[in-house]
Design a protein around this motif. Structure first.
Motif, PDB file in Angstrom:
ATOM      1  N   ILE A 140      -2.088   4.799  -3.159  1.00  0.00           N
ATOM      2  CA  ILE A 140      -2.143   3.363  -3.416  1.00  0.00           C
ATOM      3  C   ILE A 140      -2.173   3.174  -4.923  1.00  0.00           C
ATOM      4  O   ILE A 140      -2.952   3.828  -5.626  1.00  0.00           O
ATOM      5  N   ASP A 141      -1.318   2.306  -5.433  1.00  0.00           N
ATOM      6  CA  ASP A 141      -1.258   2.048  -6.863  1.00  0.00           C
ATOM      7  C   ASP A 141      -2.657   1.711  -7.382  1.00  0.00           C
ATOM      8  O   ASP A 141      -3.358   0.891  -6.769  1.00  0.00           O
TER       9      ASP A 141
ATOM     10  N   THR B 100     -10.118   2.326   0.157  1.00  0.00           N
ATOM     11  CA  THR B 100      -9.323   1.138  -0.150  1.00  0.00           C
ATOM     12  C   THR B 100      -8.789   0.497   1.128  1.00  0.00           C
ATOM     13  O   THR B 100      -8.825  -0.725   1.277  1.00  0.00           O
ATOM     14  N   ALA B 101      -8.317   1.311   2.064  1.00  0.00           N
ATOM     15  CA  ALA B 101      -7.850   0.768   3.347  1.00  0.00           C
ATOM     16  C   ALA B 101      -8.990   0.059   4.063  1.00  0.00           C
ATOM     17  O   ALA B 101      -8.806  -1.014   4.650  1.00  0.00           O
TER      18      ALA B 101
ATOM     19  N   GLY C 199      -2.382  -6.321   3.967  1.00  0.00           N
ATOM     20  CA  GLY C 199      -1.701  -5.183   3.369  1.00  0.00           C
ATOM     21  C   GLY C 199      -0.454  -4.824   4.139  1.00  0.00           C
ATOM     22  O   GLY C 199      -0.378  -5.021   5.355  1.00  0.00           O
TER      23      GLY C 199
ATOM     24  N   TYR D 122       1.719  -1.473   4.806  1.00  0.00           N
ATOM     25  CA  TYR D 122       1.795  -0.015   4.712  1.00  0.00           C
ATOM     26  C   TYR D 122       2.940   0.424   5.612  1.00  0.00           C
ATOM     27  O   TYR D 122       2.770   0.627   6.801  1.00  0.00           O
TER      28      TYR D 122
ATOM     29  N   ALA E 148      -5.307  -1.141  -6.026  1.00  0.00           N
ATOM     30  CA  ALA E 148      -6.640  -0.819  -5.519  1.00  0.00           C
ATOM     31  C   ALA E 148      -7.707  -1.641  -6.250  1.00  0.00           C
ATOM     32  O   ALA E 148      -8.651  -2.135  -5.621  1.00  0.00           O
TER      33      ALA E 148
ATOM     34  N   LEU F  60       0.808  -1.215   0.000  1.00  0.00           N
ATOM     35  CA  LEU F  60       0.000   0.000   0.000  1.00  0.00           C
ATOM     36  C   LEU F  60       0.845   1.271   0.000  1.00  0.00           C
ATOM     37  O   LEU F  60       0.300   2.371   0.003  1.00  0.00           O
ATOM     38  N   ASP F  61       2.155   1.139  -0.017  1.00  0.00           N
ATOM     39  CA  ASP F  61       3.054   2.289   0.021  1.00  0.00           C
ATOM     40  C   ASP F  61       3.056   3.032  -1.315  1.00  0.00           C
ATOM     41  O   ASP F  61       2.714   2.474  -2.351  1.00  0.00           O
TER      42      ASP F  61
ATOM     43  N   LEU G 280      -3.640   7.864   3.465  1.00  0.00           N
ATOM     44  CA  LEU G 280      -3.900   6.620   2.752  1.00  0.00           C
ATOM     45  C   LEU G 280      -5.385   6.592   2.428  1.00  0.00           C
ATOM     46  O   LEU G 280      -6.211   6.852   3.305  1.00  0.00           O
ATOM     47  N   ASN G 281      -5.731   6.309   1.191  1.00  0.00           N
ATOM     48  CA  ASN G 281      -7.139   6.305   0.786  1.00  0.00           C
ATOM     49  C   ASN G 281      -7.956   5.433   1.728  1.00  0.00           C
ATOM     50  O   ASN G 281      -7.703   4.232   1.863  1.00  0.00           O
TER      51      ASN G 281
END
Length: 170
Positions: free
Chosen positions: A82-83, A136-137, A102, A104, A87, A77-78, A132-133
């Motif tokens: 997020i790519d 998605t998280a 995940g 992160y 996602a 997730l870095d 972080l979105n």
């Protein structure tokens, strides 16, 4: 007793540093159990050899098929965000109730108890933390867990391989 599992490795894969880090982590995961199968998209030359040609439907179908046959999706997730591909893969896994772990590891998450960093949140353009979105998280957390270091990440994968459980990675 460890049962053979299929893992999908979702991660950014366009910079050399990404490719090397992905290969490094996948090597560690494969060493956890020799029965585990890890699908690392960058190893699929049919769709990801960048000097060759694969259209969007070929890429989407190949990777979606791999996500859908996975027992576990692991996601890096870095990054600045997020790519987008990661996602999307998380979204497929969530919809099909495939557990997700995940990683992160962004160092800007450190210092959550530092009063100066917390106070800086009140000043415009002084956020000391990485965003972080949350959607998605949230998808990851609803169906798994987010770790913040490699040791916990690998421990969570090992625990999943041994028990098939992901609810509590501690």
């Amino acid at each position: 007793m460890t049962i053979s599992k299929h893992i999908y490795f979702a991660a950014p894969m366009f910079a050399n540093s990404d490719l090397r880090y992905n290969a490094y982590l996948v090597k560690k995961i494969r060493q956890l159990n020799h029965q585990v199968t890890v699908y690392l998209p960058q190893e699929n030359g049919d769709i990801n050899e960048k000097s060759a040609y694969a259209d969007s439907k070929m890429i989407a179908q190949a990777d979606a098929d791999e996500v859908l046959k996975s027992d576990l999706l692991i996601a890096i997730l870095d990054g600045l965000v997020i790519d987008p591909g990661v996602a999307s893969e998380i979204g497929i896994a969530f919809a099909k109730e495939i557990p997700v772990i995940g990683l992160y590891s962004d160092t800007r998450q450190q210092g959550a108890d530092n009063q100066k960093k917390l106070a800086a949140l009140q000043e415009t353009a002084e956020n000391q933390f990485h965003y972080l979105n949350l959607f998605t998280a949230g998808l990851v957390k609803l169906n798994g867990q987010i770790t913040n270091n490699e040791e916990d990440f690998l421990h969570g994968i090992q625990k999943f391989l041994e028990t098939g459980e992901i609810n509590d990675l501690s």
